[in-house]
Design a protein around this motif. Structure first.
Motif, PDB file in Angstrom:
ATOM      1  N   ASP A  50      34.325  20.514  20.926  1.00 17.47           N
ATOM      2  CA  ASP A  50      34.004  21.863  20.368  1.00 17.47           C
ATOM      3  C   ASP A  50      34.834  22.950  20.914  1.00 17.47           C
ATOM      4  OD1 ASP A  50      32.665  21.828  22.830  1.00 17.47           O
ATOM      5  OD2 ASP A  50      30.764  22.578  22.080  1.00 17.47           O
ATOM      6  N   LEU A  56      31.981  27.682  27.239  1.00 15.60           N
ATOM      7  CA  LEU A  56      31.519  27.601  25.731  1.00 15.60           C
ATOM      8  C   LEU A  56      31.405  25.942  25.478  1.00 15.60           C
ATOM      9  CD1 LEU A  56      34.005  30.308  24.105  1.00 15.60           C
ATOM     10  CD2 LEU A  56      31.614  30.556  24.940  1.00 15.60           C
ATOM     11  N   TYR A  58      30.040  22.814  24.750  1.00 11.17           N
ATOM     12  CA  TYR A  58      28.990  21.886  24.951  1.00 11.17           C
ATOM     13  C   TYR A  58      28.807  20.466  24.900  1.00 11.17           C
ATOM     14  CZ  TYR A  58      25.507  25.401  23.971  1.00 11.17           C
ATOM     15  OH  TYR A  58      24.566  26.762  24.056  1.00 11.17           O
ATOM     16  N   ALA A 187      33.905  35.042  24.846  1.00 10.34           N
ATOM     17  CA  ALA A 187      33.472  34.351  23.367  1.00 10.34           C
ATOM     18  C   ALA A 187      34.610  34.146  22.691  1.00 10.34           C
ATOM     19  CB  ALA A 187      32.688  35.140  22.893  1.00 10.34           C
ATOM     20  N   THR A 190      40.087  30.876  23.721  1.00  4.96           N
ATOM     21  CA  THR A 190      40.164  29.444  23.397  1.00  4.96           C
ATOM     22  C   THR A 190      40.636  28.391  24.501  1.00  4.96           C
ATOM     23  OG1 THR A 190      42.378  29.622  22.311  1.00  4.96           O
ATOM     24  CG2 THR A 190      40.306  29.612  21.115  1.00  4.96           C
ATOM     25  N   ASN A 425      18.931  17.648  10.885  1.00  2.49           N
ATOM     26  CA  ASN A 425      18.580  19.100  11.116  1.00  2.49           C
ATOM     27  C   ASN A 425      17.048  19.270  10.822  1.00  2.49           C
ATOM     28  OD1 ASN A 425      20.932  20.474  11.763  1.00  2.49           O
ATOM     29  ND2 ASN A 425      21.737  20.409   9.787  1.00  2.49           N
ATOM     30  N   ASN A 428      14.955  18.172  13.398  1.00  3.32           N
ATOM     31  CA  ASN A 428      14.858  19.148  14.903  1.00  3.32           C
ATOM     32  C   ASN A 428      13.883  20.297  14.280  1.00  3.32           C
ATOM     33  OD1 ASN A 428      16.896  17.556  16.095  1.00  3.32           O
ATOM     34  ND2 ASN A 428      18.606  18.886  15.760  1.00  3.32           N
TER      35      ASN A 428
ATOM     36  N   ARG B  56      20.002  25.748  17.485  1.00  2.00           N
ATOM     37  CA  ARG B  56      18.878  24.625  17.914  1.00  2.00           C
ATOM     38  C   ARG B  56      19.879  23.225  17.825  1.00  2.00           C
ATOM     39  NH1 ARG B  56      14.783  24.535  20.064  1.00  2.00           N
ATOM     40  NH2 ARG B  56      14.416  26.653  19.709  1.00  2.00           N
ATOM     41  N   THR B  57      20.579  23.183  16.639  1.00  3.63           N
ATOM     42  CA  THR B  57      21.270  21.854  16.336  1.00  3.63           C
ATOM     43  C   THR B  57      22.181  21.674  17.471  1.00  3.63           C
ATOM     44  OG1 THR B  57      21.289  21.969  13.971  1.00  3.63           O
ATOM     45  CG2 THR B  57      22.472  20.341  14.735  1.00  3.63           C
ATOM     46  N   THR B  59      22.402  23.101  20.416  1.00  7.51           N
ATOM     47  CA  THR B  59      21.945  22.870  21.769  1.00  7.51           C
ATOM     48  C   THR B  59      20.964  22.027  22.173  1.00  7.51           C
ATOM     49  OG1 THR B  59      20.115  24.656  21.483  1.00  7.51           O
ATOM     50  CG2 THR B  59      22.212  25.527  22.344  1.00  7.51           C
ATOM     51  N   LEU B  72      22.964  33.225  22.147  1.00  4.48           N
ATOM     52  CA  LEU B  72      23.561  32.657  21.010  1.00  4.48           C
ATOM     53  C   LEU B  72      23.237  33.341  19.794  1.00  4.48           C
ATOM     54  CD1 LEU B  72      24.120  28.959  21.820  1.00  4.48           C
ATOM     55  CD2 LEU B  72      25.862  30.316  21.562  1.00  4.48           C
ATOM     56  N   ARG B  75      24.681  36.515  19.377  1.00  2.00           N
ATOM     57  CA  ARG B  75      26.486  36.448  19.132  1.00  2.00           C
ATOM     58  C   ARG B  75      26.714  36.035  17.655  1.00  2.00           C
ATOM     59  NH1 ARG B  75      29.730  32.496  21.393  1.00  2.00           N
ATOM     60  NH2 ARG B  75      28.693  32.596  23.325  1.00  2.00           N
ATOM     61  N   THR B 103      30.568  26.542  16.086  1.00  2.00           N
ATOM     62  CA  THR B 103      30.812  25.145  17.166  1.00  2.00           C
ATOM     63  C   THR B 103      32.153  25.693  17.653  1.00  2.00           C
ATOM     64  OG1 THR B 103      31.176  24.404  14.806  1.00  2.00           O
ATOM     65  CG2 THR B 103      29.515  23.341  16.361  1.00  2.00           C
ATOM     66  N   TYR B 104      33.019  25.996  17.079  1.00  2.87           N
ATOM     67  CA  TYR B 104      34.315  26.064  17.670  1.00  2.87           C
ATOM     68  C   TYR B 104      34.519  27.373  18.239  1.00  2.87           C
ATOM     69  CZ  TYR B 104      35.096  21.835  14.899  1.00  2.87           C
ATOM     70  OH  TYR B 104      35.105  20.464  14.178  1.00  2.87           O
ATOM     71  N   SER B 105      33.753  28.428  18.100  1.00  4.52           N
ATOM     72  CA  SER B 105      34.055  29.723  18.842  1.00  4.52           C
ATOM     73  C   SER B 105      35.319  30.059  18.433  1.00  4.52           C
ATOM     74  CB  SER B 105      33.752  29.827  20.285  1.00  4.52           C
ATOM     75  OG  SER B 105      32.642  29.072  20.763  1.00  4.52           O
ATOM     76  N   ARG B 106      35.874  30.010  17.134  1.00  6.46           N
ATOM     77  CA  ARG B 106      37.304  30.486  16.940  1.00  6.46           C
ATOM     78  C   ARG B 106      37.311  31.162  15.380  1.00  6.46           C
ATOM     79  NH1 ARG B 106      41.554  25.989  17.021  1.00  6.46           N
ATOM     80  NH2 ARG B 106      42.639  27.562  16.128  1.00  6.46           N
ATOM     81  N   GLU B 303      31.868  18.258   9.555  1.00  9.23           N
ATOM     82  CA  GLU B 303      31.417  18.543  10.669  1.00  9.23           C
ATOM     83  C   GLU B 303      30.524  19.898  10.561  1.00  9.23           C
ATOM     84  OE1 GLU B 303      31.455  17.021  13.484  1.00  9.23           O
ATOM     85  OE2 GLU B 303      33.084  15.557  13.352  1.00  9.23           O
ATOM     86  N   LEU B 305      28.956  21.127   8.002  1.00 11.07           N
ATOM     87  CA  LEU B 305      27.396  20.761   7.457  1.00 11.07           C
ATOM     88  C   LEU B 305      26.688  20.229   8.342  1.00 11.07           C
ATOM     89  CD1 LEU B 305      28.288  19.225   3.987  1.00 11.07           C
ATOM     90  CD2 LEU B 305      26.977  21.123   4.391  1.00 11.07           C
ATOM     91  N   ARG B 306      26.934  19.534   9.271  1.00  5.98           N
ATOM     92  CA  ARG B 306      25.922  18.945  10.417  1.00  5.98           C
ATOM     93  C   ARG B 306      25.273  19.846  10.924  1.00  5.98           C
ATOM     94  NH1 ARG B 306      27.667  14.446  13.884  1.00  5.98           N
ATOM     95  NH2 ARG B 306      28.550  16.100  14.875  1.00  5.98           N
ATOM     96  N   VAL B 307      25.963  21.124  11.269  1.00  6.61           N
ATOM     97  CA  VAL B 307      25.354  22.065  12.264  1.00  6.61           C
ATOM     98  C   VAL B 307      24.166  22.761  11.637  1.00  6.61           C
ATOM     99  CG1 VAL B 307      25.827  23.940  13.932  1.00  6.61           C
ATOM    100  CG2 VAL B 307      27.422  22.058  13.736  1.00  6.61           C
ATOM    101  N   PRO B 308      24.283  23.280  10.552  1.00 10.23           N
ATOM    102  CA  PRO B 308      25.249  24.061   9.820  1.00 10.23           C
ATOM    103  C   PRO B 308      26.084  25.260  10.278  1.00 10.23           C
ATOM    104  CG  PRO B 308      23.203  24.676   8.810  1.00 10.23           C
ATOM    105  CD  PRO B 308      22.830  23.875  10.096  1.00 10.23           C
TER     106      PRO B 308
END
Lengths: 602, 345
Positions: A50, A56, A58, A187, A190, A425, A428, B56-57, B59, B72, B75, B103-106, B303, B305-308
């Protein structure tokens, strides 16, 4: 028509190009100046990276890389997960157990030549304590820190707010202050300026998103350089492709194999299977009456499951051995205590496990006041049939199979089960909201048991505004007492005893039934690697350890060191030349033919 | 149009034509922009319907504290009310900022740019090959419809079209990537290039081409049937036309009658199809990219979609819809060039 001619020529060109590419590119030994001498360890990676920013990232794949490139204060021994000195050579605690003094190993250097000092460690922890963005991935480690200072280059002093037994399990990567103090916004940073400054056994030298990550051995690593020159993680989005790449010799190690894939590799020449113990437990939760942290009931749990006798009855109706054999193909260990056996010290097995015994289950249900009707179905005291929903991960075949087995066993008790396969999802969401009767869960445990133990405490339950991180919604005073005592217990043996008592209490309450511990299935090529440092030594794994031992201790064979892989591009150039000539011939032929047909035109 | 001509009778026709074209172009581009805006609005709400709490997904399974989760949420702006999130999103979008991936923080724009190349390369190559192959086989099949070539090519194409892409991909991977029996494994089983390839242009080009063969082959096999069938039926319609009889009466060979007279007229419906598909090129092929671990937009979507990963999904959605809209406008413009009847109406 000219368009059609062009089209035809294009087809011919494509066909020839394809044919040219079909020519096998011979693999020949070559000396490539750009590539470091020595062996490359190629690992088929199936998880997502990630972020390369250690504050950052995980995912398991990211933390695995951080372990190889950044130092930590302590680490876990390969043989048995005992705490071992890493950047901190030794340490002591004050009598009030609140001050920890770590003595930093002298002479360790960052990969850019600067010394690694206590100031780097202090900087890292202070940044995590003061910059919310920097606390994203590892903030839990500094939650109980009061102050962190470096009185001199070799001494790091951490004061905690309350005594904390997990101070030697601080897994947070330490970063160089002289690089990171220039980073104003963690944040959005990269961290992909290659090579990334670190001081582990490897240096991160290349990253191509969704393709591969290259680590190069650090010649100045304080334990001595690794035996391999490079480690490459190669991304696979399809585990079958990863297995085929191993069989073909395109990668040296694959992980996360399914039992079927693992079995298919048996007897394959030059391939060694590794059936390792897993860190993960597979759990079935029986909603014990979900409530939030204010003790207000939430969710849709069945009232019958609040009765511990009903939960224990269900446990008696589950044949764990059958699940291991028939769902997991034997690649799992029968579940018992909360913490998996891979962490031997803290693993606890019930001295008198509840056996698979339908008669006993029936007796318990009768006693709890859920009698069988004339139709064989059990009813609540209000006269409604006893039905539970069972929420499963719809995309995981083991969940579905476990569900089918449980459904059949419970039907023999006169309990109806409605299987509800949903997306990850949704699962969860429903778990967090307490909106289930029974649900599949599972966590990866760490060498230090604190984190997974905390999941079962009252405090882990969600606050009214959401949040929280509970596993089973169990809220038991006796369990919480044991949990709090182990966190403040600095004597290992005494702590193990408290952790075992907590696990016994958890087992007793039967809110979370540990069904089995999945094996971690890997395989590697013996023609290229003679062996790896496994963690633990007994039934251990290579990839994603609690440390860098697997890659650091990899022993390449002669063939791997001399580098027989890679494509010889002078051969390719010849092939390409041939293709160009062929295309020329085809174009000429088409042209000639066109000239010939021109005569027949009007 | 006739009104316009009547009021300015002495104006040069070329100038009137230009003005007419400008108005036509303006209308199309304006319509495209409106569609894009609607897409942006739709995308924002559509992806918020997906069940799942991104924080939640992300973490789940990681040792996090309540406070980290809160950080999070703040942010990502998830603690704001939905209407506020929407206004922020629209504001950023107008400034060309697609937001930051969870997810990628970009920045989402960077991520999409990074992945769009591989996808266009794969899907573009496959589409081009499929178009050529499909049109050629379709015209041949129609010309001698009912013949052996027609029967075999149509049934083979339709069979491949109905085969699950994932399964076909795995078969191709096993047969040509790993090798079965006497066939050696000729191609890589995944990825777009090998990490060890020298950085010079030629080796890189060859390496990518080598990696491209299997995924492109799989895609072509699955999609060429569409072009074949459209071309075949469109040519069949032309076959009874008088102008073909005339052409034959002139003594032209069958081959020339087909190539120079029938096929060009039958091409029009396929142009629509091709442009429609070109818009979807950017969308990539999630299954093919997954089977062959091709680092394109399809994988990114999967990828996300999974988080979302909401900003990423929105960004991909807008880029995807944008390319469809642009291609549609282009198709309309091209129609005016290809077919004089459209220009005059």
């Amino acid at each position: 028509m000219r368009g059609s001619q062009v089209g035809r020529r294009f087809v011919a060109l494509c066909a020839v190009l394809l044919a040219g590419l079909m020519v096998p590119l011979p693999a020949a030994a070559q000396e490539d100046g750009a590539r470091p001498q020595g062996a490359t360890l190629r690992i088929g990676l199936q998880q997502q990276i990630d972020s390369l920013n250690p504050f950052l990232g995980y995912t398991l794949a990211s933390t695995d890389i951080f372990r190889s490139i950044y130092p930590t204060l302590t680490t876990y021994r390969a043989a048995d997960f005992e705490v071992e000195p890493e950047l901190a050579e030794k340490w002591e605690t004050s009598p009030d157990k609140l001050t920890w003094t770590f003595h930093i190993r002298p002479g360790v250097k960052w990969s850019d030549g600067q010394p690694v000092t206590a100031r780097d460690a202090a900087y890292t922890f202070n940044r995590m304590m003061t910059d919310p963005a920097a606390s994203t991935a590892n903030g839990n480690f500094v939650e109980n820190f009061d102050t962190v200072t470096a009185p001199d280059e070799g001494t790091l002093v951490i004061r905690t707010k309350t005594p904390q037994a997990t101070m030697l399990a601080i897994d947070a990567p330490i970063v160089p202050e002289h690089v990171w103090s220039k980073v104003t916004d963690v944040a959005s940073f990269t961290n992909d300026q290659m090579p990334v400054v670190g001081s582990g056994p490897f240096v991160l030298t290349d990253y191509r998103p969704e393709q591969d990550v290259t680590l190069t051995a650090n010649p100045d690593f304080w334990r001595g350089p690794a035996k391999v020159a490079q480690v490459q993680f190669i991304q696979f989005k399809n585990s079958d492709a990863a297995v085929q790449a191993l069989r073909k010799g395109d990668v040296d190690v694959v992980q996360k194999l399914t039992p079927a894939q693992f079995d298919a590799l048996a007897g394959e020449s030059d391939i060694q299977q590794v059936k390792g113990q897993g860190r993960r437990f597979f759990e079935m939760i029986l909603n014990p009456g979900a409530a939030n942290s204010e003790n207000e009931p939430i969710g849709t749990g069945h009232p019958a499951l609040k009765d511990v006798r009903v939960r224990q009855a269900i446990d008696h109706a589950i044949d764990r051995q059958a699940l291991v054999d028939r769902v997991m193909g034997g690649y799992a260990q029968v579940g018992g205590g909360y913490l998996p056996p891979i962490f031997g010290d803290y693993h606890w097995n019930p001295p008198q496990p509840r056996p698979f015994d339908l008669a006993e289950a029936n007796r318990l249900l009768d006693a709890a006041g859920y009698p069988r009707g004339a139709d064989g179905i059990r009813h609540t005291p209000q006269g409604e049939p006893l039905n539970f929903d069972f929420v499963l991960h719809g995309n995981r075949s083991e969940d579905i199979q476990v569900g089918e087995f449980v459904k059949r066993w419970l039907s023999e008790l006169g309990i109806g089960v409605e299987l509800q396969p949903v997306s990850d999802n949704q699962l969860n969401d429903r778990t967090t909201a307490g909106a289930f009767d029974m649900v599949i869960s599972g966590w990866s445990a760490n060498p230090d048991p604190d984190y997974v133990l905390r999941l079962q405490t009252c405090a882990a339950r969600p606050s009214p505004s959401g949040g929280g991180n509970t596993d089973s919604f169990l809220c038991d005073q006796q369990y919480d007492d044991l949990y709090n005592r182990q966190l403040g217990e600095f004597d290992k043996a005494a702590r193990v005893d408290l952790v075992n008592q907590a696990q016994a209490r958890f087992y007793d309450q039967a809110a979370g039934l540990i069904l089995f511990y999945q094996n971690s299935l890997e395989a590697y090529r013996t023609d290229r690697y003679a062996g790896f440092t496994m963690q633990p030594a007994q039934d251990g794994v290579i990839v994603a350890q609690q440390g860098y031992w697997g890659y650091y201790g990899a022993e390449p064979t002669e063939a791997a060191v001399n580098g027989t892989s890679g494509t010889d591009y002078s051969t390719v150039a010849w092939v390409l030349g041939g293709v160009v000539v062929l295309v020329g011939v085809v174009v000429a032929l088409v042209f000639v033919r066109r000239r010939a047909t021109a005569d027949t035109r009007e | 149009m006739s009104d316009l001509l009547a009021t300015v009778p002495d104006q040069a026709p070329s100038s009137a034509g230009r003005r007419r074209f400008a108005r036509f172009l303006g209308g199309k581009v304006g319509g495209g922009l409106v569609s894009l805006f609607l897409v942006a609005v739709l995308g924002f709400f559509l992806f918020r319907v997906i069940p799942g709490d991104p924080v939640r997904t992300m973490t789940r399974g990681a040792p996090v504290t309540e406070q980290q989760i809160q950080v999070l949420r703040e942010r990502f702006g998830l603690d704001q009310p939905l209407w506020k999130q929407f206004l922020d999103f629209l504001g950023n979008l107008l400034r060309g900022d697609l937001g930051t991936s969870y997810t990628y923080s970009r920045p989402v724009g960077d991520l999409i740019l990074e992945r769009i190349g591989p996808t266009v390369l794969l899907v573009g190559t496959a589409t081009a090959l499929a178009v050529v192959l499909g049109l050629w086989m379709g015209s041949r099949a129609a010309w001698r419809h009912g013949g052996a070539f027609d029967k075999t090519s149509t049934s083979v194409a339709l069979t491949l079209w109905s085969v699950p892409t994932f399964w076909l991909g795995l078969i191709v991977l096993m047969a040509f990537g790993v090798g079965v029996g006497p066939i050696p494994g000729l191609f890589p089983v995944g990825g777009m290039s090998s990490p060890d390839t020298p950085p010079e242009f030629l080796p890189q080009l060859l390496d990518v081409a080598h990696h491209l063969v299997l995924p492109a082959l799989t895609m072509v096999a699955v999609i060429y049937a569409e072009y074949l069938m459209v071309m075949r039926s469109s040519l069949l319609e032309e076959m009874g036309e008088d102008y073909l009889t005339t052409a034959r009466a002139k003594g032209l060979r069958e081959d020339l009658v087909r190539r120079r007279h029938a096929v060009p007229n039958a091409l029009l419906p396929t142009v629509t199809l091709i442009f429609l598909r070109m818009g979807l090129v950017v969308g990539g092929a999630i299954t093919v990219e997954t089977v062959f671990s091709w680092p394109g937009l399809g994988l990114l979507t999967f990828e996300a979609l999974r988080v979302p990963d909401l900003p990423l999904l929105q960004g991909i959605f807008i880029v995807l819809a944008g390319s469809v809209v642009v291609m549609n406008v282009l198709a309309e413009l091209l129609y005016r060039v290809l077919d004089p009847r459209v220009r005059e109406s």
